[in-house]
Design an enzyme around this catalytic site. Structure first.
Site, PDB file in Angstrom:
ATOM      1  N   CYS A  40      13.054  -6.617 -15.748  1.00 62.63           N
ATOM      2  CA  CYS A  40      11.929  -5.941 -15.114  1.00 62.63           C
ATOM      3  C   CYS A  40      10.853  -6.898 -14.615  1.00 62.63           C
ATOM      4  O   CYS A  40       9.902  -6.473 -13.955  1.00 62.63           O
ATOM      5  CB  CYS A  40      11.329  -4.935 -16.089  1.00 62.63           C
ATOM      6  SG  CYS A  40      12.568  -3.791 -16.724  1.00 62.63           S
ATOM      7  N   HIS A  79       1.961  -3.691 -17.687  1.00 63.72           N
ATOM      8  CA  HIS A  79       3.387  -3.328 -17.678  1.00 63.72           C
ATOM      9  C   HIS A  79       3.523  -1.861 -18.100  1.00 63.72           C
ATOM     10  O   HIS A  79       4.230  -1.101 -17.447  1.00 63.72           O
ATOM     11  CB  HIS A  79       4.156  -4.256 -18.600  1.00 63.72           C
ATOM     12  CG  HIS A  79       5.630  -4.076 -18.547  1.00 63.72           C
ATOM     13  ND1 HIS A  79       6.353  -4.186 -17.372  1.00 63.72           N
ATOM     14  CD2 HIS A  79       6.540  -3.787 -19.517  1.00 63.72           C
ATOM     15  CE1 HIS A  79       7.642  -3.980 -17.628  1.00 63.72           C
ATOM     16  NE2 HIS A  79       7.779  -3.731 -18.909  1.00 63.72           N
ATOM     17  N   GLU A  93       1.290  -4.724 -25.707  1.00 65.80           N
ATOM     18  CA  GLU A  93       0.515  -5.216 -24.574  1.00 65.80           C
ATOM     19  C   GLU A  93      -0.984  -4.998 -24.776  1.00 65.80           C
ATOM     20  O   GLU A  93      -1.793  -5.873 -24.444  1.00 65.80           O
ATOM     21  CB  GLU A  93       0.971  -4.545 -23.283  1.00 65.80           C
ATOM     22  CG  GLU A  93       0.367  -5.151 -22.039  1.00 65.80           C
ATOM     23  CD  GLU A  93       0.971  -4.617 -20.747  1.00 65.80           C
ATOM     24  OE1 GLU A  93       0.674  -5.193 -19.676  1.00 65.80           O
ATOM     25  OE2 GLU A  93       1.729  -3.631 -20.802  1.00 65.80           O
ATOM     26  N   LYS A  95       2.991   3.041 -13.607  1.00 66.47           N
ATOM     27  CA  LYS A  95       4.291   3.618 -13.980  1.00 66.47           C
ATOM     28  C   LYS A  95       4.158   5.067 -14.419  1.00 66.47           C
ATOM     29  O   LYS A  95       5.147   5.800 -14.448  1.00 66.47           O
ATOM     30  CB  LYS A  95       4.950   2.794 -15.092  1.00 66.47           C
ATOM     31  CG  LYS A  95       5.481   1.438 -14.668  1.00 66.47           C
ATOM     32  CD  LYS A  95       6.215   0.760 -15.826  1.00 66.47           C
ATOM     33  CE  LYS A  95       6.755  -0.602 -15.428  1.00 66.47           C
ATOM     34  NZ  LYS A  95       5.686  -1.619 -15.285  1.00 66.47           N
ATOM     35  N   HIS A 155       9.463   3.741 -13.932  1.00 65.71           N
ATOM     36  CA  HIS A 155       9.732   2.307 -14.082  1.00 65.71           C
ATOM     37  C   HIS A 155      10.821   1.895 -13.096  1.00 65.71           C
ATOM     38  O   HIS A 155      11.971   2.281 -13.233  1.00 65.71           O
ATOM     39  CB  HIS A 155      10.174   2.012 -15.514  1.00 65.71           C
ATOM     40  CG  HIS A 155      10.204   0.563 -15.854  1.00 65.71           C
ATOM     41  ND1 HIS A 155       9.993  -0.439 -14.929  1.00 65.71           N
ATOM     42  CD2 HIS A 155      10.441  -0.071 -17.048  1.00 65.71           C
ATOM     43  CE1 HIS A 155      10.084  -1.614 -15.526  1.00 65.71           C
ATOM     44  NE2 HIS A 155      10.352  -1.417 -16.806  1.00 65.71           N
ATOM     45  N   PHE A 189      13.520  -6.981 -20.429  1.00 61.58           N
ATOM     46  CA  PHE A 189      14.479  -7.161 -21.514  1.00 61.58           C
ATOM     47  C   PHE A 189      14.945  -8.620 -21.533  1.00 61.58           C
ATOM     48  O   PHE A 189      15.201  -9.215 -20.484  1.00 61.58           O
ATOM     49  CB  PHE A 189      15.690  -6.257 -21.318  1.00 61.58           C
ATOM     50  CG  PHE A 189      15.459  -4.803 -21.657  1.00 61.58           C
ATOM     51  CD1 PHE A 189      14.289  -4.378 -22.262  1.00 61.58           C
ATOM     52  CD2 PHE A 189      16.421  -3.856 -21.354  1.00 61.58           C
ATOM     53  CE1 PHE A 189      14.082  -3.039 -22.575  1.00 61.58           C
ATOM     54  CE2 PHE A 189      16.230  -2.507 -21.661  1.00 61.58           C
ATOM     55  CZ  PHE A 189      15.064  -2.111 -22.272  1.00 61.58           C
TER      56      PHE A 189
END
Length: 417
Positions: A165, A305, A316, A337, A342, A403
Site C-alpha cells: 500500500c 494512512h 499511527e 479512506k 483503501h 503489508f
C-alpha cells in the site's frame, strides 16, 4: 551539488467518489462515501459483500474496444488518470526533451483480475495451456509505465515500484529524487489498483482484514472509530506529474504545490501488523520532515494512512502524538479512506492529490463515519470528523504504510517563489 526544486504541475484521478480530479475533490469536501454492494461478481458466499467500486466507468469511452481488451483494469485506470493529468498540466511533449521525461508508477498487486480469469479458464479446461498471448503483458506491474511512455514518446527513466500500500508514495519519492538530482525534468508518477474481484476480496477476507459490515456498507470505513472492523477495498488510480521548478516556469505551467520532502522506513515487526507503538510510522514521518528541512511546528495537516483497522489506527495516532508532542494538537488529521476505501497500491497517489488540493485551497477534507471515540486514539487530536474544516495549510504530510512493514511519507508545501 545544489538540489533542484520540484513542483506539482498536473493531476489526474479515477476514484470511487469521482472519475476526475474536480469530481473527486467535490466528493471529499462533501463527505461522500464510495462504498456500496459489489456489482462486478456474485458475493453471496463471501464474508464481505461490498466495496468502493468505480461508478459509471467504461474504458471504451477512452480507448477502442480492441485496445481495452489487451489491458487489465489496473492498466486502463492508469492510462485514464494520466490522460487527465497530462491535459491538466497543458503538456505538449513535442516541444519538450522527452529523453528527460520519465514515468515511475506504483501498484501493489497488478493484474489480479487477468490472472484469475486465465487460471480459471485453464483449470476448467482439459489441461491444454490455451493461454492468452496478452496474459503476461496484462499482469505485470511495470507494464503501466511502459504503456504511458509509449503513448507519449517518453524516453526517460521508466519503471514500477512495489511496496504494497506504500507503492505509489514510493514511486513519487523516486520521481522526486530523479528530478531534484537533475536526472529528469518531468516525471509522471502515481499508482493504480483493481482488486475488487473474487481473488482480491476472498484473499483479504481470509486475512480478516476487510470490514464485514454488510448491513451498512456506506459507513463501514470508520477510521479511528471505536467500532471499526477492517478496511473497505477500493479501486482506481491517481496521477501526479512532478516537474523541476525552472522547467515549469519556463513553459508557463500552473503550479499546485511544491514537493519538499520524502521519507521511508520499515517496521521490521510483522508481515501485516504495524508496530504497536508506531515506531516505523514515527521514523518515516521524521525522515520526511528531515528531508524537507521542516519541524513538526511547520505541518498543519496530515492525511493519515488511517485504514479503519483495529491495530493500524491506534499505532499511527500514537506515532503522531509521540513525534509531534504538543504540536500534534494544533494539527488537522484526516483519513480520506473513510470515503474512497483503501486503494492499496494506488492509495498514496490518490491521497497525495487530496493533500495537494488541501494545501492549495486551505481546506481539510473530513474523516467521515465517526460515531464513537476510541479511548486508544487520543481524543485531543483533531481528526476532522464528519465535516471539512477551513484553515491555512502551509505544509501537509501524507502517510502510506504497507503489508511487509513498508512505510512512506511525502510533504507538500505551498508554492512560493
Amino acid at each position: 551539488m545544489e538540489l533542484k526544486r520540484v513542483v506539482v504541475t498536473g493531476l489526474g484521478a479515477l476514484t470511487p467518489i469521482g472519475n476526475t480530479v474536480p469530481e473527486f475533490w467535490g466528493g471529499l469536501l462533501n463527505g461522500v462515501s464510495g462504498a456500496g454492494p459489489i456489482t462486478s461478481f456474485d458475493t453471496s458466499k463471501f464474508k464481505t459483500k461490498f466495496a468502493c467500486e468505480l461508478k459509471n466507468f467504461n474504458p471504451e469511452n477512452f480507448m477502442d474496444k480492441k485496445e481495452a481488451r489487451k489491458l487489465d483494469p489496473f492498466v486502463q485506470y492508469a492510462i485514464v488518470s494520466t490522460d487527465e493529468a497530462v491535459k491538466d498540466g497543458n503538456f505538449d511533449f513535442s516541444q519538450l526533451d522527452t529523453n528527460r521525461i520519465g514515468v515511475i508508477w506504483g501498484s501493489g498487486i497488478g493484474g489480479f483480475k487477468t490472472f484469475q480469469e486465465e487460471m480459471r479458464n485453464f483449470f476448467l479446461g482439459d489441461g491444454t495451456p490455451r493461454i492468452n498471448p496478452f496474459f503476461i503483458p496484462k499482469v505485470i506491474i511495470d507494464i503501466v509505465p511502459g504503456h504511458i511512455s509509449i503513448k507519449y514518446g517518453l524516453r526517460g527513466p521508466n519503471f514500477a515500484t512495489v511496496s504494497a500500500c506504500a507503492s505509489a508514495t514510493n514511486a513519487m519519492i523516486d520521481a522526486y529524487n530523479y528530478i531534484r538530482l537533475n536526472m529528469c525534468d518531468v516525471v509522471i508518477s502515481g499508482g493504480s489498483e483493481a482488486i475488487i474481484n473474487e481473488a482480491g476480496i476472498g484473499g483479504f477476507n481470509a486475512m480478516h482484514a476487510l470490514s464485514t459490515r454488510n448491513d451498512d456498507p456506506s459507513t463501514a470505513s470508520r477510521p479511528f472509530d471505536l467500532d471499526r472492523d477492517g478496511f473497505v477495498a477500493g479501486e482506481g488510480a491517481g496521477t501526479i506529474i512532478l516537474e523541476e521548478l525552472e522547467h515549469a516556469k519556463k513553459r508557463g505551467a500552473k503550479i499546485y504545490a511544491e514537493l519538499v520532502g520524502g521519507g521511508m522506513s520499515a517496521d521490521a515487526n510483522h508481515i501485516t501488523a504495524p508496530h504497536p507503538q508506531g515506531l516505523g510510522a514515527r521514523m518515516v514521518m521524521t525522515n520526511a520532515l528531515n528531508d524537507a528541512g521542516l519541524t513538526t511546528a511547520d505541518i498543519d495537516y496530515i492525511n493519515v494512512h488511517g485504514t479503519s483497522t483495529p491495530l493500524g489506527d491506534i499505532s499511527e495516532s500514537r506515532a503522531i502524538v509521540d513525534l509531534f508532542g504538543e504540536d500534534a494538537y494544533k494539527l488537522n488529521i484526516s483519513s480520506t479512506k473513510s470515503m474512497t476505501g483503501h486503494l492499496l497500491g494506488a492509495a498514496g497517489a490518490v491521497e497525495a492529490i487530496a493533500t495537494i488540493l488541501a494545501v492549495q485551497n486551505d481546506i481539510v477534507p473530513p474523516t467521515i463515519n465517526h460515531f464513537t471515540d476510541d479511548p486508544e486514539c487520543d481524543s485531543k487530536l483533531n481528526f476532522t470528523f464528519n465535516k471539512a474544516q477551513k484553515r491555512t495549510i502551509r505544509a501537509a504530510q501524507s502517510n502510506t504504510f504497507g503489508f511487509g512493514g513498508h512505510n512512506a511519507s511525502v510533504i507538500f508545501k505551498k508554492y512560493e517563489e
